[in-house]
Scaffold this motif. Structure first.
Motif: not given
Length: 124
Positions: A33, A52-53, A58, A103-104
Motif C-alpha cells: 500500500g 492499496n496494493w 483509494t 491496504g489503504v
C-alpha cells in the motif's frame, strides 16, 4: 527493502496543476500500500492520499478530495499524485510512503518506507 524517490515538486501559481512521481525500487512494490503525506513547518505530517496494493482502492483527505488523484503503476514501480486546482495552502514538502500492510493506510506510523520529500510551493 524498498527505496522511494519523489520528483515533480516546483513553484506553481494558484489554480495550476502538478504531477508528483515516486519511483520505487525493490521487487515487493506490487504488494505494498502506498501513500502521499505532506508537511509544513509547525504542523504535523498530514495524510494526503492513499492507495492499496492493486491501485484499485483509494482514500483522500477532505482538503484535497476532488482536486488530487493518487495512482499506482505496478508495471513501472511508480506512484503518482496528480494535483489540480492548487491552492496556497497546498504548499508543503510532499512525501511518498510505502507499507507492507497492502491496504489503504491513513496513519504515518504504519508506513515502513519513506522518500526524501519534494517541495511544492503554490503562489497566490
Amino acid at each position: 527493502q524498498v527505496q522511494l524517490v519523489e520528483s515533480g515538486g516546483r513553484l506553481v501559481q494558484a489554480g495550476g496543476s502538478l504531477r508528483l512521481s515516486c519511483a520505487a525500487s525493490g521487487r515487493t512494490f506490487n504488494n505494498y500500500g502506498m501513500g502521499w503525506f505532506r508537511h509544513t513547518p509547525g504542523k504535523e505530517r498530514e495524510f494526503v492520499a492513499g492507495v492499496n496494493w492493486s491501485g484499485l482502492i483509494t482514500n483522500y483527505a477532505d482538503s484535497v478530495k476532488g482536486r488530487f488523484t493518487i495512482s499506482k503503476d505496478n508495471a513501472k514501480n511508480t506512484l503518482y499524485l496528480q494535483m489540480n486546482s492548487l491552492k496556497p495552502e497546498d504548499t508543503a514538502v510532499y512525501y511518498c510512503a510505502g507499507t507492507s500492510r497492502g491496504g489503504v493506510i491513513l496513519t504515518a506510523g504504519s508506513y515502513n518506507y519513506w522518500g526524501q520529500g519534494t517541495q511544492v510551493t503554490v503562489s497566490s
